[in-house]
Design an enzyme around this catalytic site. Structure first.
Site, PDB file in Angstrom:
ATOM      1  N   ASP A  75       0.839  -1.206   0.000  1.00 14.35           N
ATOM      2  CA  ASP A  75       0.000   0.000   0.000  1.00 14.35           C
ATOM      3  C   ASP A  75       0.871   1.252   0.000  1.00 14.35           C
ATOM      4  OD1 ASP A  75      -3.268   0.262   0.822  1.00 14.35           O
ATOM      5  OD2 ASP A  75      -2.099   2.115   0.931  1.00 14.35           O
ATOM      6  N   LYS A 159     -11.351  -5.328  -7.158  1.00 14.36           N
ATOM      7  CA  LYS A 159     -12.428  -4.316  -7.106  1.00 14.36           C
ATOM      8  C   LYS A 159     -12.329  -3.386  -8.302  1.00 14.36           C
ATOM      9  CE  LYS A 159     -12.357  -0.862  -3.972  1.00 14.36           C
ATOM     10  NZ  LYS A 159     -12.482  -0.483  -2.562  1.00 14.36           N
TER      11      LYS A 159
HETATM   12  C1  LIG Z   1     -10.363   0.596   0.380  1.00 14.32           C
HETATM   13  S1  LIG Z   1      -8.691   0.683   0.877  1.00 14.32           S
HETATM   14  C2  LIG Z   1      -8.283  -1.002   1.130  1.00 14.32           C
HETATM   15  C3  LIG Z   1      -8.870  -1.598   2.372  1.00 14.32           C
HETATM   16  C4  LIG Z   1      -8.277  -2.960   2.708  1.00 14.32           C
HETATM   17  N1  LIG Z   1      -8.676  -3.960   1.715  1.00 14.32           N
HETATM   18  C5  LIG Z   1      -8.697  -3.449   4.058  1.00 14.32           C
HETATM   19  O1  LIG Z   1      -9.458  -4.412   4.129  1.00 14.32           O
HETATM   20  O2  LIG Z   1      -8.237  -2.905   5.069  1.00 14.32           O
HETATM   21  C6  LIG Z   1      -7.893   1.048  -0.647  1.00 14.32           C
HETATM   22  C7  LIG Z   1      -6.387   1.219  -0.538  1.00 14.32           C
HETATM   23  O3  LIG Z   1      -5.821   1.254  -1.853  1.00 14.32           O
HETATM   24  C8  LIG Z   1      -4.587   1.933  -1.718  1.00 14.32           C
HETATM   25  N2  LIG Z   1      -4.022   2.290  -3.025  1.00 14.32           N
HETATM   26  C9  LIG Z   1      -4.550   3.135  -3.947  1.00 14.32           C
HETATM   27  N3  LIG Z   1      -3.706   3.274  -5.009  1.00 14.32           N
HETATM   28  C10 LIG Z   1      -2.634   2.471  -4.749  1.00 14.32           C
HETATM   29  C11 LIG Z   1      -1.415   2.218  -5.455  1.00 14.32           C
HETATM   30  N4  LIG Z   1      -1.152   2.803  -6.637  1.00 14.32           N
HETATM   31  N5  LIG Z   1      -0.525   1.359  -4.906  1.00 14.32           N
HETATM   32  C12 LIG Z   1      -0.772   0.785  -3.697  1.00 14.32           C
HETATM   33  N6  LIG Z   1      -1.909   1.007  -2.976  1.00 14.32           N
HETATM   34  C13 LIG Z   1      -2.820   1.852  -3.493  1.00 14.32           C
HETATM   35  C14 LIG Z   1      -4.966   3.135  -0.852  1.00 14.32           C
HETATM   36  O4  LIG Z   1      -3.832   3.727  -0.258  1.00 14.32           O
HETATM   37  C15 LIG Z   1      -5.936   2.511   0.148  1.00 14.32           C
HETATM   38  O5  LIG Z   1      -5.292   2.201   1.371  1.00 14.32           O
END
Ligand SMILES: C[S@@+](CC[C@H](N)C(=O)[O-])C[C@H]1O[C@@H](n2cnc3c(N)ncnc32)[C@H](O)[C@@H]1O
Length: 203
Positions: A75, A159
């Site tokens: 992340d 997703k």
């Molecule tokens: C909805 S949250 C995930 C929640 C997680 N599945 C949980 O159950 O705790 C979405 C995450 O995607 C991450 N994210 C978005 N773009 C990203 C990237 N380019 N590389 C890594 N992580 C990314 C965000 O930082 C965020 O923490």
């Protein structure tokens, strides 16, 4: 955080359950429901969780793969550790982050990945077309990583926000996996436009 959001959060049964059961996010129940219905993970699997913070999906994955399995979370956000979890802080769109995942696996003597899960979300702009395009971009990046690294027979859960790019994404996943389904777990909020694409058995 708006007052309305805070009130809804406090009332939400999955948020309350997550607090009670020590999961880091209500999202944990989405992966739990996905696995109960579609059986995407088993003991001993090597799982890469893209967009893992704060760690709810990884907590479920750690339970499902057991001590013989491996779960690597990735992340942008720094995230506190979990027992038995490998966390890489980085941007999955960047080659150096993908290389770090592969060299971590290599150092553990693992050649490839059983399951890639992605719950990545873009920063929400409020313009639906922009948000959908950004979500589709992240889903594509996850699919590329899955295509390059999942062994034959492995699974992919991703997703994506519903919209014009979903059909093409489904078409592309079908050419790589024997079974592809869309699924909205009961824990997805009714107001959410997200859908999960469940891909099984990498060709
Ligand atoms: C909805 S949250 C995930 C929640 C997680 N599945 C949980 O159950 O705790 C979405 C995450 O995607 C991450 N994210 C978005 N773009 C990203 C990237 N380019 N590389 C890594 N992580 C990314 C965000 O930082 C965020 O923490």
């Amino acid at each position: 955080m708006s007052k309305r959001w805070a009130q809804e959060h406090a009332r939400d049964p999955y948020c309350r359950m997550a607090r009670r059961e020590n999961y880091r996010s209500r999202a944990a129940y989405k992966l739990k429901q996905i696995d109960q219905k579609h059986h995407v993970m088993r003991k001993g699997d090597v799982v890469v969780d893209l967009g893992a913070s704060p760690g709810g999906w990884s907590q479920i994955a750690l339970e499902l793969v057991g001590e013989e399995g491996v779960v690597i979370g990735v992340d942008l956000q720094p995230t506190p550790p979990l027992d038995g979890w490998i966390f890489i802080e980085g941007d999955i769109t960047q080659d150096e982050t993908r290389q770090e995942i592969l060299s971590t696996l290599h150092d553990m003597g693992k050649k490839d990945v059983s399951v890639v899960i992605s719950d990545m979300s873009p920063n929400i702009s409020g313009n639906y077309d922009v948000d959908q395009a950004n979500s589709a971009y992240l889903a594509r990046i996850a699919l590329e990583f899955a295509e390059d690294n999942i062994h034959p027979g492995g699974n992919f859960v991703c997703k994506i926000f519903q919209g014009s790019e979903l059909e093409e994404f489904l078409r592309d996943t079908r050419s790589l996996f024997k079974s592809v389904r869309r699924y909205s777990p009961p824990a997805s909020r009714k107001s959410s436009s997200e859908v999960y694409v469940i891909c099984k058995a990498r060709r």
